[in-house]
Design an enzyme around this catalytic site. Structure first.
Site, PDB file in Angstrom:
ATOM      1  N   PRO A   2       0.771  -1.245   0.000  1.00 34.10           N
ATOM      2  CA  PRO A   2       0.000   0.000   0.000  1.00 34.10           C
ATOM      3  C   PRO A   2       0.804   1.298   0.000  1.00 34.10           C
ATOM      4  O   PRO A   2       1.038   1.897   1.033  1.00 34.10           O
ATOM      5  CB  PRO A   2      -0.844  -0.101   1.270  1.00 34.10           C
ATOM      6  CG  PRO A   2      -0.571  -1.433   1.848  1.00 34.10           C
ATOM      7  CD  PRO A   2       0.724  -1.855   1.319  1.00 34.10           C
ATOM      8  N   GLU A   3       1.191   1.735  -1.166  1.00 33.76           N
ATOM      9  CA  GLU A   3       1.595   3.121  -1.368  1.00 33.76           C
ATOM     10  C   GLU A   3       0.501   3.729  -2.242  1.00 33.76           C
ATOM     11  O   GLU A   3      -0.502   3.081  -2.515  1.00 33.76           O
ATOM     12  CB  GLU A   3       2.972   3.200  -2.051  1.00 33.76           C
ATOM     13  CG  GLU A   3       4.114   2.695  -1.163  1.00 33.76           C
ATOM     14  CD  GLU A   3       5.488   2.873  -1.795  1.00 33.76           C
ATOM     15  OE1 GLU A   3       5.723   3.926  -2.405  1.00 33.76           O
ATOM     16  OE2 GLU A   3       6.311   1.956  -1.691  1.00 33.76           O
ATOM     17  N   LYS A  59      -1.941   7.996   1.169  1.00 32.23           N
ATOM     18  CA  LYS A  59      -2.213   6.585   1.421  1.00 32.23           C
ATOM     19  C   LYS A  59      -3.463   6.375   2.266  1.00 32.23           C
ATOM     20  O   LYS A  59      -3.754   5.256   2.672  1.00 32.23           O
ATOM     21  CB  LYS A  59      -1.010   5.955   2.149  1.00 32.23           C
ATOM     22  CG  LYS A  59       0.305   6.113   1.410  1.00 32.23           C
ATOM     23  CD  LYS A  59       1.486   5.707   2.289  1.00 32.23           C
ATOM     24  CE  LYS A  59       2.806   6.086   1.638  1.00 32.23           C
ATOM     25  NZ  LYS A  59       3.946   5.911   2.568  1.00 32.23           N
ATOM     26  N   ARG A 252      15.050   2.240   6.797  1.00 31.14           N
ATOM     27  CA  ARG A 252      14.688   1.317   5.721  1.00 31.14           C
ATOM     28  C   ARG A 252      15.800   1.234   4.704  1.00 31.14           C
ATOM     29  O   ARG A 252      16.743   2.003   4.723  1.00 31.14           O
ATOM     30  CB  ARG A 252      13.434   1.748   4.974  1.00 31.14           C
ATOM     31  CG  ARG A 252      12.403   2.540   5.694  1.00 31.14           C
ATOM     32  CD  ARG A 252      11.084   2.357   5.002  1.00 31.14           C
ATOM     33  NE  ARG A 252      10.506   1.097   5.402  1.00 31.14           N
ATOM     34  CZ  ARG A 252       9.825   0.937   6.524  1.00 31.14           C
ATOM     35  NH1 ARG A 252       9.642   1.941   7.330  1.00 31.14           N
ATOM     36  NH2 ARG A 252       9.333  -0.234   6.832  1.00 31.14           N
TER      37      ARG A 252
END
Length: 265
Positions: A2-3, A59, A252
DNA sequence: GGCAATGTTAGCCG
DNA sequence: TCGGCTAACATTGC
């Protein structure tokens, strides 16, 4: 998943599947994903309503009703929206967290393996967007606005693009893709991106997001030449320009091609 | 067992 | 105040 492109797919799915139907009841299978409401109130607030449309900011997806409350969905890292019609072979997938029962026997399922997603209800969509400090949607930014945001920022380019308060919707994977396609160095300061860099960034942002939506956000269906297929240290650059390297940002892993992107802004 | 995974956010440090 | 980093949240799969 989900972007922005994924959530845009969910938005369309939500709109198509709820059009003309009433909510007959809401069942929270897992209260962990509920935010600001309990299962009983979620059901009471939405039972009987018809969604008049949807709104997406980055989002976050809203199911809009006539007078509120409106449904708020955020998909975290693993959220998904699944439509089941009545009939055989319509078992619920694993990790179904909330079930929206619609008229005609249709069910809309909020599925989320890792349970970092959020389901809630808000009175005012704009107030909720402000509460969460969301910037303009990434697709709503004209080049001059993008240029002005970049100039004001003191952050690195990659950090800027994933910052939801600057522009909402891009995440780790698509920012890497956009920077690769625009041939921009993720390490440069946002404020150092020049006019031609801003134009490339804007163009590739739209191109990457549009093509990802057209591919139903399925990486397999995205162009062969995309970085998304090479997210591995030492993988070959799709343009034959050396090898892909990873770097770390905000906890990340980002990927880039030094051969194509180093020093470019 | 260890590690990393598309997101968000609180706390710490410079 | 801002930006960057880490950890935490929870779960699964390599």
């Amino acid at each position: 998943m989900p972007e922005l492109p994924d959530v845009e797919i969910y938005r369309r799915r939500f709109e198509r599947s709820t059009r003309g139907r009433r909510v007959e009841g809401v069942e929270a299978r897992d209260s962990q994903v509920l935010v600001g409401v309990g299962g009983r109130r979620l059901d009471r607030d939405l039972r009987g309503v018809r969604f008049t449309g949807t709104q997406r900011r980055g989002k976050t997806l809203y199911g809009v009703t006539t007078d509120g409350p409106h449904l708020r969905l955020h998909f975290g890292m693993t959220g998904d929206l699944v439509v089941l019609d009545k009939g055989p072979c319509q078992g619920e997938p694993r990790h179904t967290r909330v079930v929206f029962g619609l008229s005609g026997g249709r069910r809309l399922l909020f599925v989320d393996q890792r349970r970092l997603g959020e389901v809630g209800v808000v009175q005012d969509v704009d107030a909720d967007i402000a509460d969460h400090d969301l910037g303009p949607d990434a697709l709503d930014l004209a080049p001059p606005e993008l240029a002005s945001l970049l100039r004001k920022s003191q952050a690195g380019l990659k950090a800027f693009l994933v910052d939801q308060s600057q522009l909402a919707g891009l995440g780790n994977i698509y920012t890497d893709e956009i920077l690769f396609q625009a041939r921009l160095d993720p390490r440069t300061a946002a404020a150092d991106v020049g006019d031609s860099g801003v134009r490339r960034l804007h163009r590739q942002l739209h191109r990457v997001v549009d093509r990802a939506v057209a591919a139903e956000a399925d990486p397999q269906a995205m162009p062969r030449g995309w970085l998304i297929h090479r997210r591995d240290d030492g993988a070959a650059c799709p343009r034959g320009n050396g090898s892909i390297r990873s770097f770390s940002v905000g906890g990340r892993r980002g990927y880039w091609c030094p051969g194509c992107q180093a020093g470019r802004h």
